[in-house]
Design a protein around this motif. Structure first.
Motif, PDB file in Angstrom:
ATOM      1  N   ALA A  53      17.146   5.814 -13.890  1.00 21.60           N
ATOM      2  CA  ALA A  53      16.150   6.772 -14.256  1.00 21.60           C
ATOM      3  C   ALA A  53      16.118   7.164 -15.584  1.00 21.60           C
ATOM      4  O   ALA A  53      14.888   7.577 -16.310  1.00 21.60           O
ATOM      5  CB  ALA A  53      16.495   8.288 -13.602  1.00 21.60           C
ATOM      6  N   THR A  54      16.983   6.825 -16.550  1.00 20.71           N
ATOM      7  CA  THR A  54      17.069   7.071 -18.087  1.00 20.71           C
ATOM      8  C   THR A  54      16.716   6.024 -18.740  1.00 20.71           C
ATOM      9  O   THR A  54      16.786   5.957 -20.166  1.00 20.71           O
ATOM     10  CB  THR A  54      18.532   7.605 -18.478  1.00 20.71           C
ATOM     11  N   MET A  73       8.040   4.118 -12.842  1.00 19.43           N
ATOM     12  CA  MET A  73       9.453   4.790 -12.837  1.00 19.43           C
ATOM     13  C   MET A  73       9.698   5.812 -12.093  1.00 19.43           C
ATOM     14  O   MET A  73      10.745   6.390 -12.005  1.00 19.43           O
ATOM     15  CB  MET A  73       9.867   4.751 -14.498  1.00 19.43           C
ATOM     16  N   SER A  74       8.794   5.865 -10.979  1.00 13.72           N
ATOM     17  CA  SER A  74       9.145   6.662  -9.853  1.00 13.72           C
ATOM     18  C   SER A  74      10.462   6.147  -9.155  1.00 13.72           C
ATOM     19  O   SER A  74      10.928   5.339  -9.133  1.00 13.72           O
ATOM     20  CB  SER A  74       8.097   6.843  -8.913  1.00 13.72           C
ATOM     21  N   ASP A  75      10.934   7.301  -8.408  1.00 14.14           N
ATOM     22  CA  ASP A  75      11.969   6.832  -7.333  1.00 14.14           C
ATOM     23  C   ASP A  75      11.899   5.771  -6.828  1.00 14.14           C
ATOM     24  O   ASP A  75      12.661   4.839  -6.712  1.00 14.14           O
ATOM     25  CB  ASP A  75      12.265   8.109  -6.339  1.00 14.14           C
ATOM     26  N   VAL A  76      10.443   5.806  -5.927  1.00 14.81           N
ATOM     27  CA  VAL A  76      10.352   4.676  -5.212  1.00 14.81           C
ATOM     28  C   VAL A  76      10.536   3.349  -5.897  1.00 14.81           C
ATOM     29  O   VAL A  76      10.856   2.129  -5.466  1.00 14.81           O
ATOM     30  CB  VAL A  76       9.103   4.941  -4.383  1.00 14.81           C
ATOM     31  N   ASN A  77       9.405   3.417  -6.958  1.00 17.15           N
ATOM     32  CA  ASN A  77       9.370   2.119  -7.976  1.00 17.15           C
ATOM     33  C   ASN A  77      10.773   1.606  -8.411  1.00 17.15           C
ATOM     34  O   ASN A  77      11.122   0.294  -8.474  1.00 17.15           O
ATOM     35  CB  ASN A  77       8.316   2.146  -8.809  1.00 17.15           C
ATOM     36  N   ARG A  78      11.650   2.544  -8.879  1.00 20.00           N
ATOM     37  CA  ARG A  78      12.996   2.158  -9.289  1.00 20.00           C
ATOM     38  C   ARG A  78      13.773   1.484  -8.189  1.00 20.00           C
ATOM     39  O   ARG A  78      14.637   0.620  -8.357  1.00 20.00           O
ATOM     40  CB  ARG A  78      13.724   3.250 -10.194  1.00 20.00           C
ATOM     41  N   TYR A 108      12.704  -1.095 -19.407  1.00 18.04           N
ATOM     42  CA  TYR A 108      12.608  -1.272 -17.859  1.00 18.04           C
ATOM     43  C   TYR A 108      11.599  -2.036 -17.574  1.00 18.04           C
ATOM     44  O   TYR A 108      11.855  -3.153 -16.688  1.00 18.04           O
ATOM     45  CB  TYR A 108      11.833   0.328 -17.470  1.00 18.04           C
ATOM     46  N   PHE A 109      10.357  -2.427 -18.370  1.00 22.76           N
ATOM     47  CA  PHE A 109       9.471  -3.390 -18.205  1.00 22.76           C
ATOM     48  C   PHE A 109       9.894  -4.791 -18.648  1.00 22.76           C
ATOM     49  O   PHE A 109       9.656  -5.663 -17.670  1.00 22.76           O
ATOM     50  CB  PHE A 109       8.278  -3.100 -19.109  1.00 22.76           C
ATOM     51  N   TYR A 110      10.429  -5.049 -19.721  1.00 21.44           N
ATOM     52  CA  TYR A 110      10.903  -6.166 -19.922  1.00 21.44           C
ATOM     53  C   TYR A 110      11.919  -6.790 -19.141  1.00 21.44           C
ATOM     54  O   TYR A 110      11.907  -8.004 -18.673  1.00 21.44           O
ATOM     55  CB  TYR A 110      11.637  -6.306 -21.530  1.00 21.44           C
ATOM     56  N   THR A 151      22.560  -0.570 -13.636  1.00 22.88           N
ATOM     57  CA  THR A 151      21.819   0.711 -14.178  1.00 22.88           C
ATOM     58  C   THR A 151      20.477   0.417 -14.729  1.00 22.88           C
ATOM     59  O   THR A 151      19.677   1.109 -15.196  1.00 22.88           O
ATOM     60  CB  THR A 151      22.510   1.366 -15.232  1.00 22.88           C
ATOM     61  N   ILE A 152      20.220  -0.943 -14.911  1.00 22.94           N
ATOM     62  CA  ILE A 152      18.762  -1.407 -15.017  1.00 22.94           C
ATOM     63  C   ILE A 152      18.426  -2.580 -14.221  1.00 22.94           C
ATOM     64  O   ILE A 152      19.377  -3.117 -13.890  1.00 22.94           O
ATOM     65  CB  ILE A 152      18.738  -1.438 -16.522  1.00 22.94           C
TER      66      ILE A 152
END
Lengths: 368, 368
Positions: A190-191, A242-247, A197-199, A147-148
């Motif tokens: 997404a959440t 964090m867009s759909d594509v980038n996730r 998310y970055f680290y 999830t990450i």
């Protein structure tokens, strides 16, 4: 450096199956009924405790009445004792053995699911299997659902645990630790809070460039590292990281990075990062970023890139972590770093002690 | 085009294990004794007939007295009848079932090994399993050892055979077709003739760009295709396309291309190439190159790139193949091309018939 020879010639165990795509979580029930070949029985879900209170993920899991759900705290990385306790608890609650284990979360949750699966399959205590190839039997059929993205735990043959008695932070390195099935559903990240998310994403970036800058290389690991780095750059240079594509991009980078590192070793960043985790209790992702910030002399380009990414994404990498530490703490940091001989040899050669002297290591930490 | 959604959401079966590196062939005996979990028994080796007379490969295989060695002719691609006959022959020569199957060669040899493994495990006739997911049981434990790079047969879930009665060129598409183990040893492609090395290598290049130019895409397949293309370019732009490093690069490109195509579809080149194979008996690699040479209107950049690669490497791509064909032959070429609906839809959309009219297809073939 010979690009062809893999000095180790590892026999790499792939994840048996993976499914990638938005909302592929919806396939979990079908997968459990189709591919899990174990005896009848229930499923144990390990879920990041974040999802106990937040969002609708739990409602979307095909949990049946006989199944067990364990929420995994991610405040601390798991100890061998915690794994033993969880395992005993799970087994005591039911008269039958579980048929499948499903891990839903980040590195800690996925590693917990792997460790429990191994332990149920092999008996004994978690610490018995800390090391290389100590498991003799497959564990319970296991599914990983990240999830990450970034740690690559979904793709690797280890599950990291700390032994509170010996202090050893060491995984069950075994082909049996590899997941039978992955569901890579980019909707699930997404959440995640932006900084986490970055680290965590930077973990993939860091272990891939460390692998490429080391001496223990091979074309197949290189190919996967190069592609993972390219995906990370797309994500962290984007104005919508964090867009759909980038996730989706970061989820694939994480998987490929995990596959790549299975054929190679990390470098200087991870040992320093491990020092920060062991001595100061910092989480792996953020510790990596802090360490790289102080290691420009080894990885100038990537250090500058991290700065640029963090600036663009307005992410704060903590400073002055080691500002007021005692001499004892510095000594512990030194020991917890220098013990990682394989990655340090990969990065700096067999005489890495001459480069990373006690004084030098303390100097580097004091810049963090 | 949505980069995230995988319209099919395939559950992809990975090769269970792979080992990559110069001279990793030396690990075969150890692998057979460690990882093959079947009952005791002998091993059947399928070896490209080239190696019967040439080189020392046969002497380097750990063949024991009870083992069987079958040399596979690569003059023609296998028929279902040939697979049936080989299978019966192998079983009749021993009183026990084989424990392992090892395929050593190119696409034809690897596909033969996969098909025989499936057939021994499932009984019946090869044609019973031509199609999708018709096998109900795993085959015999099988190891793939490619000696030429490009087709990706080492990584895919199919094994192509022609049914002489129906004319169908169709594989056993099944998770059970995937190899349990790969040995990717770039030393083994050192003796491949230059032109064959080129044609076969271009297969990886072609199916990867077709996947990337189609509508059925996903980030993970894209990542592997992009990296495979990059490796192919390194090889075919090099003034030493068969150096140690480049043979390693092409071997990895082939594996990644095979993994990528498992998540996607090919495009316009492969259907035309299949027409050439079915009607004129051309091998897949060279047929792909001939087809792409006449398909610049669909793939301008890649067509020009093929020209540039062939010029630089001084490889001749045959011309005037269809110069003197009858109307009947052109009609057969049309039929054998247009039947490939999935890749043509992937490349051109559901109304591909309006673009590839009978007249248009014949025009394209007449340019070859």
């Amino acid at each position: 450096m010979n690009k062809v020879l893999d000095t180790g010639v590892n026999n790499v165990r792939n994840v048996s199956r993976y499914i990638f795509g938005q909302n592929c979580l919806a396939k979990l029930a079908e997968i459990l009924s189709t591919h899990c070949t174990g005896p009848t029985g229930h499923t144990v879900y390990f879920v990041d405790s974040y999802f106990r209170e937040n969002g609708s993920l739990i409602d979307r899991l095909p949990i049946e009445e006989s199944d067990q759900v364990v929420f995994v705290s991610t405040v601390d990385e798991p100890t061998t004792d915690l794994i033993d306790t969880m395992c005993a608890q799970i087994l005591s609650e039911r008269s039958t053995m579980p048929r499948a284990i499903v891990g839903v979360g980040g590195g800690i949750t996925l590693d917990t699911a792997k460790a429990i699966s191994n332990l149920i399959g092999n008996g004994g205590r978690a610490e018995d299997y800390q090391g290389w190839d100590l498991l003799s039997k497959p564990g319970v059929y296991k599914v990983g659902i990240p999830t990450i993205s970034g740690t690559g735990a979904e793709a690797t043959r280890t599950c990291v645990m700390t032994n509170p008695r010996t202090g050893a932070k060491l995984g069950m390195n075994s082909d049996f630790t590899v997941f039978d099935q992955l569901l890579l559903d980019p909707d699930l990240s997404a959440t995640v809070p932006r900084d986490q998310y970055f680290y965590t994403g930077m973990d993939a970036y860091i272990h891939c460039f460390e692998a490429l800058r080391g001496s223990h290389r091979n074309v197949i690991g290189d190919a996967m590292s190069i592609q993972a780095l390219d995906l990370c750059r797309q994500v962290f240079k984007s104005d919508q990281m964090m867009s759909d594509v980038n996730r989706a991009n970061l989820m694939v980078a994480s998987y490929l990075g995990g596959c790549a590192i299975a054929t190679s070793y990390v470098g200087v960043v991870h040992p320093f990062s491990a020092g920060l985790s062991v001595v100061l209790g910092l989480h792996h992702g953020i510790a990596n970023c802090i360490a790289l910030m102080a290691l420009s002399e080894f990885y100038k380009e990537e250090h500058d890139q991290l700065h640029a990414f963090a600036d663009q994404q307005e992410i704060d990498v903590p400073k002055d972590i080691c500002a007021n530490l005692s001499e004892d703490a510095f000594e512990n940091l030194y020991k917890a770093t220098i013990v990682h001989e394989k990655p340090l040899t990969n990065a700096l050669g067999a005489d890495f002690h001459n480069i990373l002297t006690r004084e030098k290591v303390k100097q580097i930490f004091s810049r963090m």
